[in-house]
Design a protein around this motif. Structure first.
Motif, PDB file in Angstrom:
ATOM      1  N   CYS A  63       0.682  -1.549  -0.238  1.00  0.00           N
ATOM      2  CA  CYS A  63       0.254   0.142   0.022  1.00  0.00           C
ATOM      3  C   CYS A  63       0.898   1.512  -0.011  1.00  0.00           C
ATOM      4  O   CYS A  63       0.424   2.502   0.228  1.00  0.00           O
ATOM      5  CB  CYS A  63      -1.545   0.180   1.107  1.00  0.00           C
ATOM      6  SG  CYS A  63      -0.177   0.155   2.778  1.00  0.00           S
ATOM      7  N   CYS A  95      -4.166   2.027   1.215  1.00  0.00           N
ATOM      8  CA  CYS A  95      -3.382   3.014   0.606  1.00  0.00           C
ATOM      9  C   CYS A  95      -2.483   3.022   2.452  1.00  0.00           C
ATOM     10  O   CYS A  95      -3.077   3.764   3.234  1.00  0.00           O
ATOM     11  CB  CYS A  95      -3.837   3.866  -0.709  1.00  0.00           C
ATOM     12  SG  CYS A  95      -2.922   5.152  -0.631  1.00  0.00           S
ATOM     13  N   ALA A 106      -3.005   1.185  -5.851  1.00  0.00           N
ATOM     14  CA  ALA A 106      -3.695   0.317  -5.029  1.00  0.00           C
ATOM     15  C   ALA A 106      -5.356   0.844  -4.023  1.00  0.00           C
ATOM     16  O   ALA A 106      -6.083  -0.179  -4.184  1.00  0.00           O
ATOM     17  CB  ALA A 106      -2.915   0.451  -3.522  1.00  0.00           C
TER      18      ALA A 106
END
Lengths: 363, 219, 580, 425
Positions: free
Chosen positions: A61, C61, C561
């Motif tokens: 992420c 994220c 993402a």
């Protein structure tokens, strides 16, 4: 040009000897090394040509990279300008597309056997590895290819270290950790979601200084950062010891800084340096901000039960279980009771009357 | 299975299984007992059966001097063992959290240091209980395999809890998982061993006390 | 000549993005945007405690590290009709705003700047001239000749050491770089300064949420209590730190970020006329008012209200209802998923369903050279509003605020345009998007002081409440509930949809800004925002060095993402692959 | 009627197991403290005399018949059997090694009424043909002759005559409407005739109407001791029918422990209905008389004496303070034994042990406890209120060559009774 040492480079760049030693001292104290080691660190760093670091990002992420940029000792700019040559890193590198891939290939070729491979993110094995691709290459393939020439691998973040969020049940993409794939290289796991920035840089600094990985625990984590649980180093520990717990958020206990165990803090089973190193240059850390530790540096912490359920409390619906069990117990018990009553009644009914004549066996 | 998985299992399916066996098993055992019934006493009562039942329920917790004088150590050890177990079980913050999650209410905890010390004492007391069982000729004579199983499954939670708290022997997470598993073992074994006495003692005392109460005698 | 230019990886973004551009000579004829990584987080969400959801989805994220957490707690709170204390609302506003300021500045300097700034060219700069340039832009104290001389030396040593690290293999010297050496040196210096600055200002998140990245959140409020008498709560010291951070943010935005943007833009005015694309803009809304007991049901009262602008028409702002069935829908016509009711179907997120179908939708085996753009070519879905592809993000927000007549916005936008000698049409462009980001950063940084003042006023008045315990216990919840939690993430409107059944998550869906922007074509062959923008007047000087593609893509600040998400029943059938 | 058998024995034990018994078994933790309360253990040191062990066969039957776990255990062959050998092995524990004194019941931490369990297991042993000969004989005599010792009505009538001749006091027989029906134990008739005299004098002095029943003068109940409810019922029924036939208000149980238990507590349950009269122990009645001022005493016994609480009367019968009230009136040097009252030690001959010749040696061993108690006190006289205790104590004292007379409390009271008639005369 390439043979310039770090100290020469630093001097050219106007970094004073004092500033350099300060960094070395910070590194030493962070790694709990005695002050005697500072000159050694300095000597090691001075000699070094900036080692090449290739940073691969897979199922991630970018939180780990973000965390790295929050590092204050050494700083991210200090690290990438003075200590390492960050030759491939999606989020920070200027080049894109083919250029980026060429940078990676060049770094591998030039530093074969010597570069450090840093990985963040897990690697999906499902669907033939097609769940994640970079430049058309599967993560699995790229990891194997880059790992081959690496001197050591640093798995940054819980995803790379232990599989992390993608591996959480039901693991839709078949995600695994780096160590599940690479078996023949030294791997150091720097878990955390994300890891503490100084822990990431500290591990790199250790490797740069001593040319080897720090001492690792059974989960391949550097003992120096992961040797103690959050709970053992927590400033709220005295309240735990006194049996004083916050019962809910924003209650009196919460405001007074009592232990968050009952609010689900996973500090006791979480090994990390948050309680001592803290976050964002010592500003705070989750427990200081009133929220229990969620255990983010532990393997499978996502599946370790609710974040708000105390460690001592089962994470299933206990009330429902009790009811189910109660119902089951009543049902089986009722059946047993009926049987017992029948047997007892039978025994009483079949009981013959005894007279004195029936007493003696011989009679 | 790593430590965290083991812990997750112990806090999830493991606990559920144990709880179901414990609750259902205990209910079964109690119903098995109750279902056998009791005939009413037709003799003219001299006192109140209910009063006697309640009195014995409580009073029997104190030893009689006549037997205390003969076996003071064993009796004291019995107290230490039971009180220690209860204090550790009911007065330790994390345990209270567990009861809170089931009952919906909690109570103040004792300092962990006290629990730690009581835990250590309880362990010693359990060891002493075993020594008594092995050395006392009556206890040795009476003991069956079940007695040693019950002893072991009682000791394990206290011991593993103590080891976990003090970070001994195994990494904390593993030890915590082992602790929970040992508690679950206790819960599974309890209904099918003499540990049923945790509930049936009350019935036993009640019955004797009720009878005594009716007769107006002490018990 | 017909050539396929592939840029993969697109770097200096979050996540794994691939752009394939079908060329017509030097002109991009059609562009294809592909997200190449999937994790299946929404599958993972099923059956979990809704109160835990924020932590999971926050990990969608780590760059916009806060937004999914906020959207998630709001989704749960919406489903439960959960009232939030005013202080919690204010703290969340401050945290969101800090995220904006931090994220936009980092995006500008560390992710976007190198598309416009030639690092190597900076070596030619004259420190004194650089200082003069910088001083002409603002009164930022670090603009002395000595400072720039040090910076230049540092850079010189670095480059001459032969290890370019993150600057290796970039397009240095590309003719598209237009800045004079002095501007380049100033920008590179600010690149390094911003790294230091951002480290300090994220401490705001650490104060309220314990850490950054991934600060802690809480359904029903905020975790950190306020108690001026406690050393373990938000006390006077911590409030002072927050105030100093707000000050520090505003100074940097006013004296560095805004002037730099305007200065750089001045050299690239041609980029005011390309790279827009769709002309449709969507805003979900954010920054609720902070009255005690307010919930999230009245977004029209929020500082940034929801709204949609179609065909660049600023005269009309359409109402947006995220709950309405016919408004927000997601399509998978060109995605590696399948729908139960056929791939042409559009589903509202509450009814959302998806199935991994990589091979079935033409996904090539790795390693591959080219994607099968006729079929599925991305792990992103294609969200549509009333069937239309929409752009979300700073530009959308600035346009809606502008169209709705927000005075501060109008003043700032108009003055900036006039400084640059551009008209309103210039906003609809790659550079317009980048400028809008800068301008909204200033608007938000200024607004932070209002929220901080309100928070302080509450505390002074004795209101320190930060958490509402009322619906914390799941046994108080309805058997079934569904909610939508939305906000404006730095990259655009973000909505989390949750369906709660029996105290567990039954369905979880995130409709994310980068899905709007980076999503693939839909069944009508309408391109997504990236695709449309790249198809808007993009000429590549050198297809081997497609810096133009990076400029436009980076102007959106991709966050892939975030963008890749799915909900799935097939998840259970997946084999859990594990190598030991 | 089938012959005694293991099956029958098991059947009878099964029929005895009720919720209290089941709760006792499920609560036992094998702590062994009951042994410390049992004189058969303390005096022999043999752990087989641990009270709870005496009911082991019953436990096995309970577990096998009434618990799921036990059924499973026996299904896989893990359950210990209850067979002929079991009965043979446990017979001496159940009858010879237990006087049903109930001391164990009082010390059991979980509250198990072990003596009640032993009382009940005897039902099965009797049904299985494993009752001791001595008790079988006593029971047979009780049923067939009317008294376990074979005492018949003429013997009683002879005593009455003797009494009348000596004192001039009459003993009413079958006097309808009398307030009290006085029962006797055959031992009193045979060995301690002073009792009847004492009663006659006290009743006379108190001015109460009383009677004995010609068809139910015997209070003892061998059925209780041997553990056969059918016989016990038969014997109780004699008394009940006589008392109700005569219309008495109160039946007075004599100085006999188990007789009191039989008529006072078990009787109504055995016949399955409440009585139409009250039952009191003679000491209760005497204490009432004294308390109401109906009788008075004069003078004090000066010898150092102590009182032996009969188990069935004190521990199980609740008559503890009455003998002390009485003794304190008539003895100036009354001392208590160390364990006394409801925690007294049994003489060793209760619960049918004294009727079981086989147990004589064990009984004497058990007596060592009492011996030690008495030696510790150094008393001149031992007072008690149970003919069976009295006999056992006398036997024990004689065996140990201890010269301490054993006196019945009622007789002793009569000695210090102020008799207005006499004074007048």
């Amino acid at each position: 040009m390439d043979d310039l040492t770090l100290s020469e480079r630093l001097r050219q760049r106007g970094v004073s000897r004092r500033g350099f030693m300060k960094f070395c001292a910070a590194t030493a104290s962070m790694m709990a090394l005695p002050p005697l080691m500072i000159p050694k660190i300095a000597a090691a760093l001075e000699k070094a040509r900036r080692p090449s670091v290739i940073w691969l990002s897979f199922q991630e992420c970018t939180g780990c990279t973000e965390s790295l940029t929050r590092s204050h000792a050494p700083t991210i700019e200090g690290l990438i300008f003075d200590h390492i040559s960050l030759d491939y890193h999606h989020t920070l590198q200027a080049a894109a597309g083919d250029g980026a891939e060429h940078a990676r290939e060049a770094a591998m070729k030039e530093n074969w056997g010597k570069y450090i491979l840093v990985v963040d993110g897990s690697i999906p094995l499902g669907e033939g590895g097609n769940y994640s691709a970079i430049a058309g290459i599967s993560n699995l393939h790229m990891l194997k290819e880059v790992a081959e020439g690496a001197a050591a691998i640093v798995s940054v973040g819980t995803c790379a270290a232990f599989g992390g969020l993608p591996m959480a049940k039901p693991n839709p993409t078949g995600a695994v950790a780096v160590s599940d794939i690479i078996k023949d290289k030294p791997i150091v796991n720097v878990p955390g979601c994300p890891p503490i920035p100084t822990v990431i840089t500290g591990v790199l600094a250790h490797f740069l200084t001593f040319g080897r990985l720090p001492e690792l625990d059974h989960l391949h984590r550097p003992k120096v950062f992961f040797g103690q649980s959050i709970h053992d180093r927590c400033y709220r520990r005295p309240f735990y010891e006194r049996g004083q717990f916050a019962e809910t958020f924003d209650d009196e206990g919460a405001r007074k800084g009592w232990c968050l165990f009952k609010l689900g803090c996973k500090g006791p089973t979480t090994y990390n340096a948050c309680a001592t190193a803290k976050w964002n240059q010592g500003t705070s850390w989750p427990v200081e901000a009133g929220h229990g530790c969620i255990g983010c540096s532990e393997p499978r912490f996502w599946d370790a039960g609710g974040f708000y359920q105390a460690l001592s409390v089962p994470h299933t619906k206990v009330g429902e279980t009790v009811l189910t069990a109660g119902a089951a117990g009543l049902a089986i018990g009722a059946a047993a009771a009926v049987l017992n009553r029948k047997r007892k009644a039978g025994a009483v009914e079949n009981r013959e009357t005894i007279t004195v004549k029936d007493l003696s066996k011989e009679s | 299975m790593d430590a965290n998985e083991l812990l997750a299992w112990a806090r999830g399916p493991g606990f559920d299984i144990a709880l179901i066996i414990f609750v259902a098993g205990m209910l079964l055992r109690l119903l098995e007992v109750i279902s056998l019934g009791k005939k009413p006493d037709l003799s003219a009562p001299r006192g109140s059966g209910v009063e006697g039942g309640l009195r014995t329920l409580l009073a029997r917790s104190l030893p009689r001097k006549a037997v205390f004088d003969r076996e003071p150590l064993r009796i004291i050890n019995g107290y230490v063992l039971h009180l220690g177990f209860f204090i550790v079980l009911f007065m330790y913050g994390p345990h209270i959290a567990l009861f809170q999650s089931i009952l919906g209410f909690g109570w103040p905890a004792l300092p962990s240091g006290v629990i730690d010390a009581v835990g250590a004492i309880t362990i010693l007391s359990l060891v002493a209980a075993l020594v008594f069982r092995l050395n006392n000729k009556v206890m040795r004579f009476l003991s069956t395999g079940g007695d040693y199983v019950a002893w072991a499954v009682t000791l394990l939670p206290v011991l593993t809890g103590y080891l976990a708290y003090n970070h001994l022997l195994l990494p904390y997470t593993t030890m915590l998982a082992v602790h929970l598993l040992s508690v679950e073992l206790l819960m599974v074994v309890a209904p099918f061993s003499k540990l049923t006495h945790m509930f049936s003692f009350a019935m036993a005392r009640w019955h004797q006390g009720y009878k005594a109460g009716q007769r107006g005698v002490e018990s | 000549m017909s050539e396929r230019v592939v840029v993969d990886p697109i770097t200096r973004i979050e996540g794994h993005l691939r752009i394939e551009a079908q060329m017509n000579g030097k002109q991009i004829e059609s562009a294809y945007s592909a997200g190449t990584m999937v994790r299946g987080i929404e599958i993972i969400m099923r059956g979990r405690d809704p109160r835990d959801a924020w932590a999971f989805v926050q990990r969608i994220c780590g760059v916009c590290t806060l937004v999914h957490g906020i959207a998630s707690v709001r989704a749960v709170e919406d489903a439960l009709n959960y009232e939030i204390p005013a202080n919690a609302q204010l703290i969340r506003n401050l945290m969101i705003a800090a995220q904006y300021v931090h994220d936009h500045v980092m995006h500008f300097y560390h992710l976007h700047a190198l598309d416009w700034v030639d690092v190597v060219s900076a070596l030619q700069a004259e420190p004194k001239a650089t200082s003069e340039l910088a001083q002409s832009l603002s009164s930022w104290p670090k603009s002395s000749p000595g400072y720039f001389s040090d910076m230049k030396n540092k850079l010189k040593t670095f480059v001459e050491a032969g290890q370019l690290g993150i600057f290796a293999k970039a397009y240095w010297g590309h003719p598209a770089y237009k800045l004079p050496p002095e501007a380049n040196l100033m920008a590179v210096s600010h690149y390094i300064e911003a790294l230091e600055w951002q480290r300090d200002v994220v401490k705001l998140h650490a104060v309220f949420g314990g850490k950054n990245p991934h600060p802690m959140f809480l359904v029903g409020g905020t975790p950190n209590p306020i108690d001026l008498e406690s050393d373990s709560a938000i006390n006077a010291n911590k409030l002072a730190l927050v105030q100093s951070i707000i000050d520090k943010m505003r100074v940097f935005v006013d004296q560095v970020y805004v002037p730099d943007t305007i200065a750089v833009a001045g050299f690239y005015k041609d980029w005011f006329y390309r790279g827009e694309g769709l002309g449709n803009f969507l805003v979900y809304g954010d920054f609720p008012s902070a009255e005690e007991g307010s919930n999230l049901r009245d977004p029209m009262s929020w500082w940034i209200p929801p709204g949609a602008i179609l065909d660049r028409n600023l005269d009309e702002v359409h109402e947006v209802d995220l709950r309405a069935g016919g408004e927000v829908q997601e399509f998978v016509s060109h995605s590696w998923y399948d729908y139960e009711g056929g791939k042409e179907q559009g589903l509202h997120p509450w009814e959302g369903e998806t199935k991994f179908d990589y091979k079935g939708r033409g996904g090539p085996d790795t390693p591959y050279k080219q994607l099968n753009v006729e079929d599925g070519y991305s792990w992103l879905k294609s969200p549509r509003w009333k069937g239309k592809a929409m752009e979300v993000g700073p530009l959308a927000r600035v346009l809606v605020l502008y169209a709705k007549g927000d005075e501060a916005t109008r003043g700032l936008v108009d003055s900036t345009l006039s400084t640059l000698g551009a008209d309103k049409r210039a906003l609809f462009s790659t550079l317009g998007r980048t400028a809008a980001r800068t301008l909204e950063t200033k608007l938000i940084a200024d607004k932070m002081q209002d929220w901080m003042d309100s928070l302080m006023a509450n505390i002074k008045a004795g209101n320190t409440r930060t958490f509402n315990e009322k619906q914390w216990n799941p046994s108080s919840w309805p058997k079934e509930a569904r909610g939508v939690g939305f906000m404006e993430a730095p990259r655009g409107g973000l909505a989390h949809y949750i369906v709660i059944k029996d105290e567990k998550i039954d369905n979880y869906q995130a409709v994310v800004p980068s899905t709007w922007n980076a999503g693939p074509r839909d069944g009508q062959n309408q391109p997504g925002a990236y695709e449309a923008a790249l198809q808007d007047n993009h000429e590549l000087e050198d297809p081997q060095q497609p810096v133009e593609i990076l400029r436009t893509i980076h102007s959106f600040d991709p966050c892939i993402a975030c963008a890749v998400h799915l909900t799935d029943e097939a998840g259970e059938e997946m084999l859990q692959v594990k190598i030991r | 009627m089938s012959a005694p058998s293991v099956e029958k024995g098991i059947q009878f034990i099964k029929a005895q197991i009720d919720a209290p018994i089941a709760s006792f078994f499920s609560a036992c933790v094998h702590c062994g403290l009951c042994a410390e309360a049992c004189l058969f253990f303390t005096e022999t040191g043999d752990p087989k005399y641990t009270p709870i062990n005496k009911v082991e066969p019953m436990r096995r039957i309970w577990e096998r018949e009434f618990t799921l776990f036990g059924r499973l255990k026996s299904a896989v062959g893990l359950a210990k059997p209850v067979d002929e050998d079991t009965f043979a092995e446990w017979e001496t524990l159940v009858y010879d090694g237990c006087s049903l004194c109930g001391r164990c019941s009082l010390v059991c931490p979980v509250g198990n009424d072990i003596s009640d369990m032993i009382r009940k297991i005897r039902e099965g042993f009797a049904a299985a043909g494993h009752a001791p000969e001595g008790l079988i004989g006593a029971s047979t005599r009780a049923v067939e002759i009317g008294s376990p010792m074979g005492v018949k009505l003429p013997a009683v009538m002879a005593q009455i005559k003797h009494l009348r001749d000596n004192t001039g006091l009459d003993v009413p027989v079958d006097a309808k409407g009398a307030e009290y029906l006085v029962l006797l134990s055959s031992m009193e008739i045979m060995n301690f005739p002073e009792y009847l005299e004492a009663i006659a004098r006290i009743m006379h002095q108190a001015g109460k109407t009383w009677t004995i029943a010609s068809n139910a003068f015997e209070a003892t109940n061998s059925g209780i001791q041997i553990g056969v409810s059918d016989i016990a019922r038969q014997l109780v029924l004699r008394v009940v029918e006589a008392a109700e036939g005569l219309g008495v208000k109160t039946v007075i149980s004599p100085e006999c422990g188990h007789a009191f238990t039989a008529i006072r507590w078990d009787g109504a349950n055995l016949i399955g209905r409440p009585y139409k009269f009250e039952v009191k122990h003679i000491l209760e009645v005497l204490d009432e008389f004294v308390g109401q001022g109906l009788i008075r005493t004069e003078g004090m016994e000066e010898a150092r004496l102590t009182y032996h609480d009969p188990c069935q009367i004190a521990r199980k019968g609740g008559v503890v303070k009455q003998p002390r009230n009485l003794l304190n009136r008539i003895a100036s040097n009354f001392v208590e034994m160390q364990d006394t009252g409801e925690m007294n030690w049994c003489c060793g001959g209760g619960g049918g042990v004294s009727a079981n010749e086989r147990a004589d040696e064990l009984k004497l061993t058990a007596f060592n406890r009492k011996k030690a108690q008495l030696q510790a006190l150094g008393v001149d006289t031992l007072v008690t209120a149970c003919a069976n205790c009295r006999l056992t104590l006398e036997e024990g004292l004689e065996e140990n060559e201890m010269d301490i007379p054993v006196v019945g409390l009622t007789e002793m009271l009569a000695e210090y009774l102020v008799e207005d008639d006499k004074e007048k005369a």
